[in-house]
Design a protein around this motif. Structure first.
Motif, PDB file in Angstrom:
ATOM      1  N   GLU A  98       0.790  -1.262   0.123  1.00 14.96           N
ATOM      2  CA  GLU A  98      -0.034  -0.055  -0.032  1.00 14.96           C
ATOM      3  C   GLU A  98       0.886   1.106   0.018  1.00 14.96           C
ATOM      4  O   GLU A  98       0.448   2.163  -0.731  1.00 14.96           O
ATOM      5  CB  GLU A  98      -0.936  -0.195   1.264  1.00 14.96           C
ATOM      6  CG  GLU A  98      -2.046  -1.053   1.257  1.00 14.96           C
ATOM      7  CD  GLU A  98      -3.247  -0.619   0.427  1.00 14.96           C
ATOM      8  OE1 GLU A  98      -3.303   0.541   0.061  1.00 14.96           O
ATOM      9  OE2 GLU A  98      -4.209  -1.283   0.382  1.00 14.96           O
ATOM     10  N   HIS A 134      -2.013  -5.417  -6.847  1.00 14.70           N
ATOM     11  CA  HIS A 134      -2.493  -4.404  -6.072  1.00 14.70           C
ATOM     12  C   HIS A 134      -2.572  -3.132  -7.266  1.00 14.70           C
ATOM     13  O   HIS A 134      -3.528  -2.386  -7.610  1.00 14.70           O
ATOM     14  CB  HIS A 134      -1.758  -3.663  -5.036  1.00 14.70           C
ATOM     15  CG  HIS A 134      -2.270  -2.475  -4.475  1.00 14.70           C
ATOM     16  ND1 HIS A 134      -3.156  -2.552  -3.431  1.00 14.70           N
ATOM     17  CD2 HIS A 134      -1.788  -1.147  -4.462  1.00 14.70           C
ATOM     18  CE1 HIS A 134      -3.620  -1.222  -3.143  1.00 14.70           C
ATOM     19  NE2 HIS A 134      -2.526  -0.443  -3.747  1.00 14.70           N
ATOM     20  N   MET A 135      -1.556  -2.584  -7.901  1.00 13.87           N
ATOM     21  CA  MET A 135      -1.419  -1.783  -8.846  1.00 13.87           C
ATOM     22  C   MET A 135      -1.976  -2.227 -10.094  1.00 13.87           C
ATOM     23  O   MET A 135      -2.615  -1.374 -10.922  1.00 13.87           O
ATOM     24  CB  MET A 135       0.166  -1.596  -8.826  1.00 13.87           C
ATOM     25  CG  MET A 135       0.574  -0.933  -7.783  1.00 13.87           C
ATOM     26  SD  MET A 135       2.535  -0.556  -8.058  1.00 13.87           S
ATOM     27  CE  MET A 135       2.392   0.894  -8.678  1.00 13.87           C
ATOM     28  N   HIS A 185      -4.921  -3.987 -10.159  1.00 13.49           N
ATOM     29  CA  HIS A 185      -6.191  -3.791  -9.933  1.00 13.49           C
ATOM     30  C   HIS A 185      -6.741  -2.088  -9.860  1.00 13.49           C
ATOM     31  O   HIS A 185      -7.548  -1.724 -10.569  1.00 13.49           O
ATOM     32  CB  HIS A 185      -6.328  -4.378  -8.533  1.00 13.49           C
ATOM     33  CG  HIS A 185      -7.849  -4.039  -8.158  1.00 13.49           C
ATOM     34  ND1 HIS A 185      -9.051  -4.986  -8.780  1.00 13.49           N
ATOM     35  CD2 HIS A 185      -8.417  -3.100  -7.108  1.00 13.49           C
ATOM     36  CE1 HIS A 185     -10.047  -4.314  -8.128  1.00 13.49           C
ATOM     37  NE2 HIS A 185      -9.823  -3.467  -7.098  1.00 13.49           N
ATOM     38  N   GLU A 186      -5.472  -1.555  -9.171  1.00 13.51           N
ATOM     39  CA  GLU A 186      -5.726  -0.068  -9.230  1.00 13.51           C
ATOM     40  C   GLU A 186      -5.951   0.523 -10.503  1.00 13.51           C
ATOM     41  O   GLU A 186      -6.844   1.619 -10.899  1.00 13.51           O
ATOM     42  CB  GLU A 186      -4.620   0.698  -8.500  1.00 13.51           C
ATOM     43  CG  GLU A 186      -4.677   2.319  -8.379  1.00 13.51           C
ATOM     44  CD  GLU A 186      -3.334   2.993  -8.086  1.00 13.51           C
ATOM     45  OE1 GLU A 186      -3.506   4.030  -7.540  1.00 13.51           O
ATOM     46  OE2 GLU A 186      -2.433   2.102  -7.736  1.00 13.51           O
ATOM     47  N   ARG A 187      -4.943   0.292 -11.415  1.00 14.43           N
ATOM     48  CA  ARG A 187      -4.848   0.786 -12.851  1.00 14.43           C
ATOM     49  C   ARG A 187      -6.504   0.185 -13.551  1.00 14.43           C
ATOM     50  O   ARG A 187      -6.781   1.213 -14.534  1.00 14.43           O
ATOM     51  CB  ARG A 187      -3.747  -0.153 -13.538  1.00 14.43           C
ATOM     52  CG  ARG A 187      -3.575   0.501 -15.049  1.00 14.43           C
ATOM     53  CD  ARG A 187      -2.434  -0.101 -15.502  1.00 14.43           C
ATOM     54  NE  ARG A 187      -2.228   0.020 -16.951  1.00 14.43           N
ATOM     55  CZ  ARG A 187      -2.748  -0.818 -17.930  1.00 14.43           C
ATOM     56  NH1 ARG A 187      -3.633  -1.873 -17.715  1.00 14.43           N
ATOM     57  NH2 ARG A 187      -2.619  -0.553 -19.315  1.00 14.43           N
ATOM     58  N   GLU A 241      -9.211  -0.150 -12.366  1.00 16.44           N
ATOM     59  CA  GLU A 241     -10.327   0.838 -11.853  1.00 16.44           C
ATOM     60  C   GLU A 241     -10.182   1.982 -12.362  1.00 16.44           C
ATOM     61  O   GLU A 241     -11.254   2.635 -12.628  1.00 16.44           O
ATOM     62  CB  GLU A 241     -10.163   0.739 -10.207  1.00 16.44           C
ATOM     63  CG  GLU A 241     -10.520  -0.461  -9.551  1.00 16.44           C
ATOM     64  CD  GLU A 241     -10.972  -0.378  -8.175  1.00 16.44           C
ATOM     65  OE1 GLU A 241     -10.141   0.649  -7.464  1.00 16.44           O
ATOM     66  OE2 GLU A 241     -11.802  -0.768  -7.317  1.00 16.44           O
TER      67      GLU A 241
END
Length: 209
Positions: free
Chosen positions: A70, A112-113, A115-117, A119
């Motif tokens: 995070e 994580h990144m 998934h963030e991308r 979104e």
């Protein structure tokens, strides 16, 4: 004159959406960016090191890795500081845990990144749809106001109020068009950051061999 300005902005938006999609060989009508749409990254795009050991998949159960993921993923943290944190984390690991836990770190960063991308890209699609819908509403309202203005018994107060609202909404539309360039860069910024962090993990792992 108002209708002409609104139509110009709307057409510019629609041409940008269509033209960039075609130039990027993209068939998604909701994608307004010049950057080619790649919905998901593959691990091989960001990792050039050896195959990760099986424990890497369990990164979310580690006592430290999820929190570190995070912290490192947050773009407000300068990349140099993030890379330093990776090295500090590696330096504090027992030798017999270093390989597995660094593998957990890179796996966690990727999941994580990515998934963030994804979104962010979904948000860009919604952004583009909203803009196209707003452009259509503005064109209709402009036409309606012009028609109202042409009536001999038109209510001047109503015309003024609707014109003021139309000018305001057109300004909002234009500002959103202008901000699209930055919004479209965000997926690429995430991808570049992920690659840089993964590269640092790989370098640290090699130094420990």
């Amino acid at each position: 004159m108002i209708r002409s300005a609104i139509n110009g902005v709307a057409v510019a938006m629609l041409l940008a959406t269509t033209g960039t999609a075609l130039s990027a060989a993209n068939n998604d009508p909701d994608w307004p960016c010049i950057q080619r749409k790649v919905p998901e990254l593959s691990f091989g795009q960001i990792w050039t090191g050896a195959e990760l050991p099986p424990p890497a998949k369990d990164w979310s159960n580690d006592s430290r890795v999820p929190e570190l993921v995070e912290e490192l993923a947050a773009r407000r943290l300068p990349i140099a500081d993030a890379q330093r944190q990776i090295r500090e984390f590696a330096a504090g690991l027992p030798p017999d845990q270093a390989k597995d836990r660094l593998a957990m770190l890179v796996q966690g960063l990727f999941e994580h990144m990515d998934h963030e991308r994804s979104e962010v890209m979904s948000g860009i699609g919604r952004y583009a749809r909203n803009q196209i819908e707003l452009a259509a509403r503005l064109r209709k309202e402009s036409s309606d106001v012009d028609a109202l203005r042409g009536k001999p018994d038109a209510n001047i107060s109503e015309i003024d109020a609707r014109t003021d609202r139309l000018i305001w909404e057109t300004r909002v539309f234009e500002e959103r068009v202008q901000s699209l360039t930055y919004v479209c860069e965000v997926p690429t910024l995430i991808e570049q950051r992920l690659y840089a962090l993964a590269k640092t993990v790989n370098e640290v792992m090699k130094e420990g061999e």
